[in-house]
Scaffold this active site. Structure first.
Site, PDB file in Angstrom:
ATOM      1  N   GLY A 102       0.818  -1.197   0.000  1.00  0.00           N
ATOM      2  CA  GLY A 102       0.000   0.000   0.000  1.00  0.00           C
ATOM      3  C   GLY A 102       0.855   1.251   0.000  1.00  0.00           C
ATOM      4  O   GLY A 102       0.537   2.248  -0.652  1.00  0.00           O
ATOM      5  N   ASN A 159      -6.516   5.095   9.629  1.00  0.00           N
ATOM      6  CA  ASN A 159      -5.952   3.925  10.287  1.00  0.00           C
ATOM      7  C   ASN A 159      -5.895   4.064  11.803  1.00  0.00           C
ATOM      8  O   ASN A 159      -6.008   3.082  12.526  1.00  0.00           O
ATOM      9  CB  ASN A 159      -4.542   3.647   9.751  1.00  0.00           C
ATOM     10  CG  ASN A 159      -3.651   4.875   9.752  1.00  0.00           C
ATOM     11  OD1 ASN A 159      -3.997   5.912   9.184  1.00  0.00           O
ATOM     12  ND2 ASN A 159      -2.504   4.778  10.377  1.00  0.00           N
ATOM     13  N   CYS A 208       3.047   1.762  12.284  1.00  0.00           N
ATOM     14  CA  CYS A 208       4.255   2.203  11.603  1.00  0.00           C
ATOM     15  C   CYS A 208       5.036   3.207  12.422  1.00  0.00           C
ATOM     16  O   CYS A 208       6.191   3.485  12.130  1.00  0.00           O
ATOM     17  CB  CYS A 208       3.889   2.822  10.252  1.00  0.00           C
ATOM     18  SG  CYS A 208       2.960   1.712   9.185  1.00  0.00           S
TER      19      CYS A 208
END
Length: 390
Positions: A73, A156, A330
């Site tokens: 992605g 997210n 992340c």
């Protein structure tokens, strides 16, 4: 007997569905040819590649030639922003981009590099307290030299679903390509690109029970695009590199399975999510739900707790057999609050105490009840420790 683990980090990644593993297996050991080769091994791989492309295109409501397979992605986001920006500037159409301030770093950091290294200008759209973009703000940010707009489908970190179709209509009326990062939406929401009105869309297989290391970039025919990964003529010249046939078969299989069960699974997850949200807000003092209360992903529950450190809370839950996240996997490991929470206007003392609980196929009502027993104790214990240190 070992500890029973409760996995509540499905927005970070999902386990690969056994049916997906089964579909992929032959392409590691039997149909292993390079899809660009003309011999029978290559032709067999090419057939699998194009069948997978048709499967994805059917779900997206687009032509198969508009589907580009990528390595992730993140790569798809990079290709979308750079590919359109460079093509538009080369054509003399301008050098101004618009992105939201709550994008994934795959978009935000790419936009910043385009700005700082390549001389583009970027407008970062504000969001409200729920992390939602106002379409009117998009309209006001558009300039004569605007060449691309990028707003994510669903966030997210806080799960908020953006008004993508409305933003797309504004972009289309002004003739500006519109990209959406739909990585979090892949297995959860409608992906029809015509109903959404998008020109580019990003997906990632490992968010919907597919393998890691494979993604999709949808590029509507006629959208200005300059390849930025150069080499051979793979993916019709839009993304060079030997094609990951096994991964692509897995992606297509996983996307089909996720979309087939989407309505029933979403209803089940929504019930669990709502129980989780209600229980945490009732049992934990000084707790807030982050993200939109209703326009949010069906599996996504996110919170901030005043006076604690989110990383310490993760460790406390981990000891109790619960896997969760502070928001974006992340960026885990940093004590600073996330850019998303700060953009939503949360003060530092709240924003550092974030928690994201994202449900999946394996989660049950028993899991929810366990979390509702463990989490309040963990928060209280951390606050007591904080008080002693002070």
């Amino acid at each position: 007997m070992g500890m029973r683990w409760i996995y509540l980090d499905h927005s970070a990644t999902t386990p690969v569905d056994p049916r997906v593993v089964e579909a992929m297996q032959p392409y590691f050991t039997e149909i292993y040819g390079n899809s660009a080769s003309i011999h029978r091994f290559g032709r067999a791989a090419a057939r699998a590649l194009e069948e997978s492309r048709r499967t994805v295109a059917e779900i997206l409501g687009c032509h198969p030639t508009e589907v580009v397979f990528t390595g992730s992605g993140t790569e798809s986001d990079n290709l979308a922003l750079r590919g359109v920006a460079f093509a538009q500037r080369r054509a003399g159409r301008g050098h101004h981009l618009i992105v939201s301030s709550v994008e994934h770093h795959a978009v935000l950091n790419t936009a910043r590099q385009l700005e700082e290294v390549f001389g583009f200008e970027v407008t970062y759209l504000p969001v409200d307290e729920y992390g939602m973009v106002d379409p009117d703000e998009v309209g006001r940010a558009i300039r004569k030299d605007t060449i691309l707009i990028s707003v994510m489908y669903a966030n997210n970190e806080v799960g908020t679903i953006q008004p993508i179709a409305e933003i797309a209509r504004i972009a289309r009326a002004r003739g500006i390509p519109f990209h959406t990062d739909a990585v979090q939406a892949g297995g959860m929401l409608d992906l029809d690109v015509n109903r959404l009105g998008v020109d580019l869309m990003t997906l990632s297989a490992h968010k919907f029970y597919g393998p890691k290391g494979v993604g999709v970039l949808y590029i509507r025919q006629g959208t200005p695009y300059l390849p930025v990964i150069t080499g051979g003529g793979h993916e019709r010249g839009r993304r060079a590199g030997t094609v990951n046939v096994a991964g692509i078969v897995g992606l297509a299989t996983a996307l089909r399975l996720a979309q087939e069960s989407r309505e029933s699974e979403n209803a089940r997850l929504r019930r669990l999510r709502d129980r989780l949200i209600q229980g945490i807000l009732e049992r934990v003092p000084e707790a807030r739900l982050t993200g939109h209360p209703t326009e949010r992903l069906p599996h996504h529950a996110s919170f901030v707790f005043r006076g604690i450190n989110g990383e310490e809370l993760l460790l406390a839950l981990d000891v109790e057999g619960i896997a969760a996240s502070t928001g974006s996997a992340c960026t885990s490991g940093r004590p600073e609050p996330s850019e998303v929470l700060l953009a939503m206007g949360l003060p530092h003392e709240w924003a550092v105490g974030s928690l994201r609980l994202t449900l999946g196929k394996s989660n049950t009502e028993e899991d929810i009840e366990t979390v509702l027993e463990v989490l309040p104790r963990a928060v209280a214990r951390l606050r007591e420790m904080q008080a002693i240190e002070v």
